[in-house]
Design a protein around this motif. Structure first.
Motif, PDB file in Angstrom:
ATOM      1  N   LYS A  91      -4.111  35.157  55.062  1.00 33.31           N
ATOM      2  CA  LYS A  91      -3.319  35.198  53.825  1.00 33.31           C
ATOM      3  C   LYS A  91      -2.327  36.361  53.872  1.00 33.31           C
ATOM      4  O   LYS A  91      -1.147  36.201  53.545  1.00 33.31           O
ATOM      5  N   TRP A  92      -2.806  37.542  54.269  1.00 31.90           N
ATOM      6  CA  TRP A  92      -1.936  38.719  54.327  1.00 31.90           C
ATOM      7  C   TRP A  92      -0.814  38.532  55.343  1.00 31.90           C
ATOM      8  O   TRP A  92       0.311  38.965  55.115  1.00 31.90           O
ATOM      9  N   GLU A  94       0.681  35.786  56.196  1.00 31.53           N
ATOM     10  CA  GLU A  94       1.689  34.933  55.566  1.00 31.53           C
ATOM     11  C   GLU A  94       2.521  35.707  54.549  1.00 31.53           C
ATOM     12  O   GLU A  94       3.696  35.395  54.342  1.00 31.53           O
ATOM     13  N   GLU A  95       1.932  36.715  53.933  1.00 32.46           N
ATOM     14  CA  GLU A  95       2.631  37.522  52.926  1.00 32.46           C
ATOM     15  C   GLU A  95       3.346  38.722  53.542  1.00 32.46           C
ATOM     16  O   GLU A  95       3.933  39.529  52.820  1.00 32.46           O
ATOM     17  N   LYS A  97       1.919  41.245  55.035  1.00 34.93           N
ATOM     18  CA  LYS A  97       1.103  42.462  54.885  1.00 34.93           C
ATOM     19  C   LYS A  97       0.368  42.732  56.188  1.00 34.93           C
ATOM     20  O   LYS A  97       0.140  41.825  56.993  1.00 34.93           O
TER      21      LYS A  97
END
Length: 183
Positions: A91-92, A94-95, A97
């Motif tokens: 998830k990170w 993709e963001e 991060k």
């Protein structure tokens, strides 16, 4: 109370170096997301969050409420934490991060469990050599690793696949500690 407890420490590897390049707000956001996921896994396996220590987590099984399978619950939680981290890192990524890696150490042994502190502020926790060994195992673990002590391994009813490691020299211990790496 003096009681046997299973103690888990987890710690983000390279967090200090990574946080040098992040704003305080970004660090707080990352830690909040991370702690939220990890504590949910601990609770779902019947553990108790003892405390956050910077970017580390200390969790307990066997105090304040013991279960017959506390060692098994702690190992299942550690495996669940590593799996949850894979999803969180995806998830990170993709963001945009940074991704993180976590090392985990788990031990089992006798502790003093109770309120510790001063008359101005008490905190429920566990103390003793078993806690120190769990912390040292965590400090020796690499990203993605779960290291468990031999006393914990012997208490497991449902033993996971493990790899024996060379006994670790642990600070303030005369003899090296037999250690297993969970595969």
């Amino acid at each position: 109370d003096r009681r046997p407890v299973t103690i888990l420490f987890s710690d983000i590897r390279g967090f200090t170096r990574m946080s040098e390049h992040m704003s305080p707000d970004a660090i707080a956001g990352l830690l909040t997301d991370y702690f939220t996921e990890m504590v949910e896994v601990v609770f779902s396996h019947g553990g108790t969050l003892d405390k956050f220590i910077g970017d580390a987590i200390m969790a307990l099984w066997g105090a304040p409420i013991p279960h017959a399978d506390d060692p098994d619950r702690a190992v299942a939680a550690a495996i669940g934490m590593q799996r949850a981290l894979v999803a969180l890192n995806e998830k990170w990524k993709e963001e945009g991060k940074p991704e993180i890696g976590v090392g985990i150490g788990i031990n089992y042994g006798d502790t003093f469990a109770g309120n510790i502190g001063s008359h101005l502020r008490l905190e429920y926790t566990v103390i003793g050599d078993a806690v120190n060994v769990a912390s040292r195992l965590c400090s020796k673990s690499m990203k993605g690793e779960i290291l468990i002590s031999d006393p914990l391994y012997q208490m497991l009813k449902d033993k996971p696949a493990v790899e024996p490691l060379e006994p670790l020299a642990v600070k303030n211990r005369a003899a090296p500690v037999p250690v297993w790496k969970v595969k």
